[in-house]
Design an enzyme around this catalytic site. Structure first.
Site, PDB file in Angstrom:
ATOM      1  N   ALA A 238       0.746  -1.297   0.095  1.00 45.26           N
ATOM      2  CA  ALA A 238      -0.020   0.031  -0.199  1.00 45.26           C
ATOM      3  C   ALA A 238       0.902   1.096  -0.069  1.00 45.26           C
ATOM      4  CB  ALA A 238      -0.881   0.144   1.270  1.00 45.26           C
TER       5      ALA A 238
ATOM      6  N   PHE B 261      -9.814 -20.339  -4.474  1.00 42.35           N
ATOM      7  CA  PHE B 261      -9.561 -19.778  -3.184  1.00 42.35           C
ATOM      8  C   PHE B 261     -10.939 -19.743  -2.730  1.00 42.35           C
ATOM      9  CE2 PHE B 261      -6.174 -17.310  -1.166  1.00 42.35           C
ATOM     10  CZ  PHE B 261      -5.145 -17.971  -1.690  1.00 42.35           C
TER      11      PHE B 261
ATOM     12  N   GLN C 244      -8.847 -11.508  11.692  1.00 45.09           N
ATOM     13  CA  GLN C 244      -9.012 -12.873  11.090  1.00 45.09           C
ATOM     14  C   GLN C 244      -8.119 -13.852  11.441  1.00 45.09           C
ATOM     15  OE1 GLN C 244      -7.962 -13.508   6.415  1.00 45.09           O
ATOM     16  NE2 GLN C 244     -10.370 -14.149   6.685  1.00 45.09           N
TER      17      GLN C 244
ATOM     18  N   HIS D  86      -6.482 -17.319  10.127  1.00 48.78           N
ATOM     19  CA  HIS D  86      -6.388 -18.100   8.978  1.00 48.78           C
ATOM     20  C   HIS D  86      -6.295 -19.595   9.443  1.00 48.78           C
ATOM     21  CE1 HIS D  86      -4.686 -19.863   5.209  1.00 48.78           C
ATOM     22  NE2 HIS D  86      -4.708 -18.789   4.699  1.00 48.78           N
TER      23      HIS D  86
ATOM     24  N   LEU E  88       2.308 -19.178   7.663  1.00 45.14           N
ATOM     25  CA  LEU E  88       1.117 -19.284   6.967  1.00 45.14           C
ATOM     26  C   LEU E  88       1.373 -20.572   5.789  1.00 45.14           C
ATOM     27  CD1 LEU E  88      -1.463 -18.051   5.890  1.00 45.14           C
ATOM     28  CD2 LEU E  88      -0.138 -16.757   4.298  1.00 45.14           C
TER      29      LEU E  88
ATOM     30  N   GLU F 119      -4.077 -20.699   1.261  1.00 47.69           N
ATOM     31  CA  GLU F 119      -5.415 -21.319   0.925  1.00 47.69           C
ATOM     32  C   GLU F 119      -5.275 -22.068  -0.483  1.00 47.69           C
ATOM     33  OE1 GLU F 119      -8.415 -18.563   2.462  1.00 47.69           O
ATOM     34  OE2 GLU F 119      -9.275 -18.597   0.581  1.00 47.69           O
TER      35      GLU F 119
ATOM     36  N   ARG G 176     -12.752 -18.283   5.333  1.00 46.08           N
ATOM     37  CA  ARG G 176     -11.687 -18.554   6.326  1.00 46.08           C
ATOM     38  C   ARG G 176     -12.348 -18.562   7.743  1.00 46.08           C
ATOM     39  NH1 ARG G 176      -6.894 -14.589   4.111  1.00 46.08           N
ATOM     40  NH2 ARG G 176      -6.465 -16.179   2.217  1.00 46.08           N
TER      41      ARG G 176
ATOM     42  N   HIS H 113      -3.937 -13.785  11.620  1.00 45.09           N
ATOM     43  CA  HIS H 113      -3.555 -13.514  10.273  1.00 45.09           C
ATOM     44  C   HIS H 113      -3.702 -12.050   9.829  1.00 45.09           C
ATOM     45  CE1 HIS H 113      -2.224 -14.309   6.293  1.00 45.09           C
ATOM     46  NE2 HIS H 113      -3.417 -14.308   5.737  1.00 45.09           N
TER      47      HIS H 113
ATOM     48  N   ARG I 114     -12.195 -11.148   5.773  1.00 39.31           N
ATOM     49  CA  ARG I 114     -11.739 -10.845   4.619  1.00 39.31           C
ATOM     50  C   ARG I 114     -11.696 -12.119   3.868  1.00 39.31           C
ATOM     51  NH1 ARG I 114      -7.006 -11.697   2.533  1.00 39.31           N
ATOM     52  NH2 ARG I 114      -5.590 -11.745   4.425  1.00 39.31           N
TER      53      ARG I 114
ATOM     54  N   SER J 239      -6.660  -8.838   0.161  1.00 41.82           N
ATOM     55  CA  SER J 239      -5.746  -7.921   0.673  1.00 41.82           C
ATOM     56  C   SER J 239      -4.821  -7.316  -0.217  1.00 41.82           C
ATOM     57  CB  SER J 239      -5.064  -8.614   1.976  1.00 41.82           C
ATOM     58  OG  SER J 239      -4.386  -9.870   1.503  1.00 41.82           O
TER      59      SER J 239
END
Lengths: 597, 235
Positions: free
Chosen positions: A17, A117, A237, A239, A249, A252, A283, A370, A412, A417
């Site tokens: 970002a 996903f 969240q 995960h 992680l 997914e 999730r 997550h 989410r 993201s």
């Protein structure tokens, strides 16, 4: 004040970002990007599975389906105007990344490859759709590298390894930030017309997390201290698939490629919880299913983990049961070689950290903290808004995980993201430059560094009776145990008391390193202060919300309650007290209904 | 298990000269070397300084010498290195404090190879992606994995001799773009890497390949660059 810099726009944070904001702002205004890390160390680089856009490169897909899936995924707490805005921009955003050179995997025709996903569906059939655009299981790495490279190409000015400590407000407008240069310990004032926060999330408040050490809620805490509100902080969240105990992680995408979850009795359990999309449910749904299996005694060896199975023979067996086909209609199959090509890092992590080879063995996994759904409230242009009427705070912007637009609502969707940070990073950059070109610099206060300096001084003055490392570990444990996947009044009240006690003990911490050069002890202590601040706010907001929605699951209020709770939480710190208020959810096309996968 | 962790220490504001400090720790064999460093910092000496972020081998912050070899502290487990562990900063870059080295010369070299995608031709008329076959994409896959941790460059004797040598990481980055079928600046980059501070300094020692935590076949990639400069062809 020796170290004063003047820029039209200052971006804080250099993940996806921040870099996107920096890239766009710098085209229209004099811009600096400051980051506590070298930009390529940012946590965007850890994102794995993909970035979503309804390109339809393998099969029919459309932005409207992406919108609905995101609304449904958010458990109807996402603002639908913002979600629609994001999914409509998604296709151009992904194509822009490709035009910047991002090395996406390719279809046989040479187009961007896509994989299924969680929660991505064909809205007509309800079946999974290939929407996640990917570069193996390193999509975030490629985005981070590509955006950093493009910033270099466009001569964006970076201040690497500068930690932001304070946000300056003059006449009710943004006036800049104060940061410490880690290499020298010197404070620097960045005098700016516009400030963009892109500081990431705060997953490090939890014991088991996929998040980087850097994820300590700095942006949220800095703005909270300056009287700005945060939104929907109770929504975090978990995960479903983190490496057991370590929390690293496991994308997914593993389930997207056909992997399935298996309990301690050797049974595939997701069809019980999500009959249509099974292992590819949202999730929050999958994480709760795993916890339910564990609680009912079906964890592996009675312990708190289950298996993720991506062995080719298992994938082929379950794909046949599900009737899964390739785009050409033939039955779905996969070889070990293909698994390795599609998920190389996952295979590597399991081999390194577990000594497990996913091609021949099942992976032990447990849900891992997550993603921060809540954060600094913004509108869809990245402008920070400060009340229930969405009043804009002049000159202040936020984007990425630290922001709450809200496109993720209560949960989410995977791959949204990366999309969020590209789309809203860009718009925050554009808006900030536009604003800066019309605004004047506010005059800096006489001692702009005073607020930052006093925070550091406090950390040097503690009695030294308490140890920051221990306080941190105690916070992480209680937050994961009692403000985690399942929550209850009793557990959270205990947690709140505990966290407040830790905050009190934190005042007795003393930083022993008296030096200026890379005083990482000081930095870590300051970050712990942020985490405690955020942990307390999360717990208070979670206690306050008496319903279950998305990532917020209360055992004492197990149902979603749209009558009373279809609203965003806004939270402030006023005179040391937490103040909670609300703002309405924007609903355009999709009225809330029961959420079934 | 009991381990002895010996750490290189240097605090420029206190010490005239570097030294080692030794810590006896009771740890699990599955713990990362990074976990041990955190433990020392948390309970034994708060002044110990090192960089870290992701803690699972993808951000590149914590490359250091562990028992004499360049590794990521977060991707090396106790059981990989045994109960006598020595941790030192990377070689060839100035030590700033403890395990923290000055990364600027490393990033300066990276910036010399035009480390960004260059294609000034018009976009496809449909506005969609530039096409690239799976085979063309596979051609440079290996070198897209680089996380700029500097483990390779600081294992290279040519870089130790002189940090004006671009070093393996910058060459890997050059390879990533030169062999990307969509990029249009291969000849400019080949010119840069064939100058005296470039490919000629690589003596095929393979230290870089051995050091890479992402298992990039760096020496092979450099070999392909050498071949391209000789033949003038990229394929």
């Amino acid at each position: 004040m020796a170290n004063v810099h003047q820029f039209d726009v200052v971006v804080v944070g250099a993940g996806g970002a921040g870099l996107m904001a920096g890239l766009y702002a710098s085209r229209g205004a004099k811009t600096a990007v400051i980051s506590k890390l070298y930009p390529t160390r940012s946590h965007t680089g850890a994102a794995q599975g993909g970035i979503s856009a309804a390109l339809g490169n393998y099969e029919e897909d459309k932005p409207e389906w992406h919108t609905y899936d995101t609304v449904k995924g958010s458990d109807y707490l996402g603002d639908q105007d913002a979600i629609e805005f994001m999914t409509n921009e998604a296709i151009d955003a992904v194509l822009e990344l490709e035009h910047m050179g991002l090395p996406f995997d390719r279809t046989p025709e040479g187009r961007i490859s896509q994989r299924p996903f969680g929660g991505h569906t064909n809205n007509v059939t309800g079946k999974p759709v290939r929407r996640a655009c990917h570069a193996a299981d390193r999509t975030g790495h490629m985005i981070l590298q590509t955006l950093y490279q493009q910033c270099l190409k466009n001569n964006v000015t970076f201040f690497d390894e500068y930690q932001v400590l304070d946000f300056l407000i003059v006449n009710g407008k943004a006036a800049g930030v104060v940061a410490v240069q880690l290499a020298t310990g010197e404070l620097h004032t960045f005098h700016a017309k516009a400030v963009i926060f892109a500081t990431g999330g705060h997953g490090r408040i939890f014991e088991v997390t996929s998040n980087a050490y850097a994820y300590t809620g700095d942006g949220a805490a800095v703005l909270l201290r300056r009287g700005l509100p945060l939104e929907d902080m109770e929504f975090f969240q978990f995960h479903p698939t983190g490496i057991y105990k370590l929390g690293i992680l496991i994308t997914e995408g593993v389930r997207g490629e056909g992997g399935v979850l298996i309990n301690g009795k050797g049974e595939r359990f997701m069809p019980k919880y999500a009959p249509t999309v099974k292992d590819l449910a949202s999730r929050d749904v999958v994480s709760r299913a795993i916890y339910t299996e564990i609680r009912e005694g079906r964890g592996v060896n009675g312990r708190n983990y289950v298996y993720l199975d991506v062995r080719p023979e298992s994938v082929i067996k379950y794909a046949a049961q599900d009737g899964r086909t390739n785009p050409d209609g033939t039955p779905y199959t996969i070889t070990g070689e293909q698994v390795l090509a599609k998920l190389p890092d996952i295979i590597d992590f399991c081999r390194v950290y577990l000594g497990v080879d996913p091609l021949t063995q099942m992976m032990p996994i447990q849900p891992t903290a997550h993603y921060t759904m809540g954060g600094i409230p913004t509108n869809k242009y990245g402008e920070v808004v400060i009340d229930d009427k969405n009043t804009i705070f002049p000159g202040l912007y936020a984007a990425g995980e630290c922001a709450c637009v809200s496109v993720h609502g209560a949960n989410r969707l995977g791959t949204n993201s990366l999309l969020d940070l590209v789309v809203f990073g860009k718009h925050a950059g554009l808006k900030a430059a536009e604003y800066a070109n019309k605004a004047d610099f506010e005059k800096l206060p006489d001692d702009a560094e005073a607020g930052a300096r006093s925070q550091f001084e406090a950390l040097r003055k503690g009695s030294g009776k308490e140890n920051a490392f221990d306080i941190s570990n105690e916070m992480k444990k209680v937050m994961f145990d009692d403000v985690g996947i399942y929550r209850s009044e009793k557990g959270m009240k205990d947690a709140l008391e505990k966290v407040r006690g830790l905050k009190e003990r934190f005042t007795q911490v003393r930083v022993t390193d008296t030096g200026k050069i890379f005083n990482t002890e000081m930095l870590n202590a300051w970050e712990l202060g942020n985490m405690l601040e955020v942990a307390e706010i999360i717990t208070e907001c979670a206690l306050n919300r008496k319903e279950s929605r998305g990532g917020h699951s209360r055992e004492d209020y197990p149902e979603r309650d749209d009558k009373n709770w279809l609203k965003h939480t806004l939270v402030w710190k006023k005179d040391g007290k937490t103040v909670i208020d609300y703002k309405p959810v924007v609903i355009t096309k999709y009225q809330p209904k029961a959420r079934v996968y | 298990m009991q381990v002895t962790l010996k750490i290189f220490r240097y605090n420029p504001e206190v010490d005239k000269k570097w030294h080692y400090e030794t810590y006896d720790l009771d740890v699990d064999e599955k713990e990362r070397i990074l976990d041990l460093l955190e433990l020392v910092k948390g309970h034994h000496d708060g002044t110990l300084s090192f960089r870290r972020s992701c803690a699972h081998g993808v951000c590149g912050s914590d490359a250091m010498r562990i028992n004499g070899r360049n590794m990521l502290a977060c991707k090396t487990l106790v059981r990989d290195v045994g109960d006598k562990i020595t941790v030192e900063p990377l070689l060839g870059l100035k030590v700033i404090k403890d395990l923290i080295v000055d990364m600027e010369p490393f990033f300066d070299n990276y910036k010399k190879v035009l480390p960004y995608f260059i294609n000034e031709s018009p976009l496809p008329a449909d506005g969609k992606e530039r096409l690239q076959s799976p085979e063309q994409r596979a051609r440079f896959d290996e070198t897209t994995k680089c996380i700029l941790c500097a483990a390779c460059t600081t294992s290279c004797p040519s870089f130790w001799a002189s940090d004006d040598y671009l070093g393996p990481a910058a060459l890997v980055t050059a390879h990533r773009f030169i062999f990307d079928s969509r990029d249009e600046a291969a000849s400019e980059r080949l010119h840069i890497v064939s100058e005296t501070s470039g490919l000629a300094r690589c003596h095929t020692v393979f230290n870089c390949t051995m050091a890479c935590p992402r298992e990039i076949q760096i020496t092979k990639a450099i070999g392909e660059l050498k071949m391209a400069t000789l033949t003038g062809k990229v394929d």
